[in-house]
Structures are given as C-alpha cells and as structure tokens.
Design an enzyme around this catalytic site. Structure first.
Site: not given
Ligand code: SF4
Length: 361
Positions: A95, A108, A115, A119, A122, A346
């Site tokens: 993305e 970005c 990932c 976290c 997220c 984010c």
C-alpha cells in the site's frame, strides 16, 4: 515464477544497470537512456522506451522487467489523498498513499508487505509479516504515485517528500530501503534527495545507531506511543527487546550526528484514555529532557481502525497534551489526519477494500 528470477529495472542502481547493458554488448549510453526512461520519464513498459531499438527492447524483455507491481484498487479521499493497493508478482499486498499539500506533496510508501511487529494500535500488525519488499518495489510505488497524480513522466509541479511510514518496519528491511533511497536520489532519475525522505521506526536500536554513521541519509522519526516501559511494552511489544532507556540513548547518539539545521522527530499516537493524560505528557517531557533530546514531537490523533479497541483523543485533549510538552520545553506539533475516509491514515493500512473505489483514469 518467471518474474522472480528476472531483475526489476526500477531496483537497479545506475551502475548495476550499466553492467546489465554492457553484458549485452551495448554501449554505455544505452544504460543512461534506460535509467532515464524508468526514473525520469517514469515509463513502466518496454514499448514506451521508443528511443531504444526494437531488437534491444526484445532482448531486454527476456532478461529484465520494467514494472512488477499491479494496481488492485485506487481510492481518492474527500481531502484529495489517494491510496493505492497493489499486488506483488507473488500476490502480496503493498500500500502507498499520496498526500497532496499546498507547498509539497508527500508520498507515504511501504517497506514490507504486512509487518512483523505487533503494535496494538495498528491494523497492519494484523497481517503479520508477509515479506520484505525489494528496492525495486519501493521505488515503483513512488513512480506509480507520481504518474497517477500528474501523468506519466510529467514533472511534479511541487516538490516531493517521501515518508517511509506505510506498512512495515523499514529498519527490518534496511538494505533494500537504503538501496531504494540511493536510486531515487539520482539527478538523472527521480531526483528525490535523502534530505526529502523521512523514515519512521518503531525502535530498532542497532539500525538507529547504524544510520547515525551514514552521511547521506534520510531523516529519522521514532514512534514512541508511550512515556513508560510499562505502557510501551503493552502498546509496542518491540519495547521488550529495546526498552526506552536503550532506545533514547541511541536517539541521543543519533542527534549528536545531525547537521546544525537538522532535527529528528518522535511520533506519538494519541489513544483516548490510554496514553493521553496530563501525567503522560509530563512523563514524556521529563523522559526526553532527561536524555537531553531536542527532537520535536508529532502528536498523531489515532485513526479509528476497526476492530482495534482504541479511539482518537479529542482535539482539546491533544491540545492540552501539546501545551504541557511545550511548557516543559519540548516542541510539539499536532499532525492533521489525512485520508481517514479511505483507510489511508496512519495505522489504517491493512490492505482493505473500502466502498469508495474510484475508476482508474
Ligand atoms: S505501527 Fe508500524 S511498526 Fe507497528 S505494526 Fe504498524 S506498521 Fe508495524
């Protein structure tokens, strides 16, 4: 399968491309033509490289590829932000977000598909690590976004900033990331200098120390999310490996390597009722002051991301938090969320398909 073994032109440095071309018995200027076609004219097929002889294009296409990412979906937010969801040749999601701004556009990009870090605030974490992206896949994201925003090869009317804050932990893919950044800085190509690039890490301490030794490097942002180990262990489990004391000592070392006008940044996602109390602000300011850090803090109101159990802090809470930091001598800024409606903000990147799909132009 075939694509896997063929090099991606977008991921070759000028020198590597030169070697590929000379192995074919072609003169050096052909390498320069090809580099300019991929990175300056931003073409994504051999057919468009009309300044090369047909036979050379045919030979090249047997050995290398120009583009590997396939666009799956494209979304445009009411604020003009665009989110692209690509698939790699082996079907992994990638993305990228294009954020138009008055003076400068920001792209970005992602450094990994998914990932491995967990976290809790997220959405990307829920994908787990699918794989590291190659330098070519990193560079391609920028080429594609610029072409989509302005037209193929059209010079962007404003400057371009890059932020490595999409999916993935960039410092767990350090070599390919740095190679991509080296390729993009070429004046005869995309010409985005490292000074225009910011890379955000969740706190991979050895890489922060390594980055401090590299002269031509991107800016550094470190995501903190909590002022104590107890809370950070919970929100960003990577903290158990490199706790705050270790992380901030590395940041201090990094700060010592900065040029006079440079500054590093801390990112602090604001989660209502979790890390946004006055006490957290005081703890954060004391922590940064104790480590003698003059970095600025970006406060990022959390972006709603179902099914995560968090809510954004209110605007008043964020402002009070910012004021406490400022009173204690810590420069703090509130980041305006962009592209929330298309899940481009984010913490929202999880290869999701939203209803507002916009047809490709
Ligand atoms: S915040 Fe960044 S490092 Fe943490 S899980 Fe999400 S993508 Fe990974």
């Amino acid at each position: 399968m075939e694509m896997e073994v063929r090099s991606n032109l977008a991921g070759l440095t000028a020198e590597e491309l030169h070697r590929v071309v000379s192995k074919l018995g072609e003169p050096a200027y052909r390498a320069r033509q090809i580099f300019a076609a991929v990175h300056a004219r931003r073409v994504r097929s051999f057919e468009e490289m009309t300044d090369l002889p047909k036979e050379l294009r045919a030979t090249l296409s047997e050995q290398v590829v120009v583009a590997t990412l396939k666009l799956e979906s494209r979304y445009v937010s009411i604020d003009g932000t665009r989110r692209y969801l690509f698939k790699t040749h082996d079907n992994r999601p990638v993305e990228t977000v294009f954020i138009p701004q008055e003076r400068r556009d920001t792209i970005c990009f992602s450094s990994q598909s998914g990932c491995p870090l967990q976290c809790t605030f997220c959405l990307t974490a829920q994908l787990g690590l699918l794989r590291n992206l190659t330098a070519g896949e990193i560079v391609e994201q920028i080429i594609f976004a610029l072409n989509d925003a302005y037209g193929v090869g059209v010079k962007p009317p404003r400057g371009t900033n890059l932020v490595g804050m999409g999916a993935g932990e960039p410092f767990l893919n350090f070599e390919e990331l740095m190679k991509g950044i080296r390729i993009m800085k070429e004046p005869r190509g995309l010409h985005v200098v490292p000074n225009r690039v910011t890379v955000s890490t969740a706190g991979i301490v050895p890489r922060i120390r390594e980055l401090a030794t590299i002269p031509d490097r991107p800016h550094l942002a470190v995501s903190l999310a909590a002022p104590t180990d107890e809370l950070r262990d919970e929100l960003m489990p990577i903290n158990k490996k490199w706790p705050l004391e270790e992380l901030l000592s590395a940041c201090r070392e990094f700060e010592k390597s900065l040029k006079p006008n440079e500054r590093m940044t801390f990112e602090y996602v604001m989660l209502a009722g979790v890390n946004d109390a006055d006490e957290h602000a005081r703890q954060l300011a004391n922590l940064l002051n104790r480590h003698d850090l003059s970095a600025k803090v970006n406060l990022i109101p959390h972006n709603q991301a179902e099914p995560l159990p968090y809510h954004p802090s209110s605007a008043e809470r964020v402002e009070t938090f910012r004021e406490i930091l400022e009173t204690k001598g810590v420069h703090a800024f509130v980041r305006k969320p962009r592209g929330r409606d298309i899940l481009a903000a984010c913490g929202q990147l999880a290869a999701q398909v939203t209803p507002i799909e916009v047809a490709l132009s």
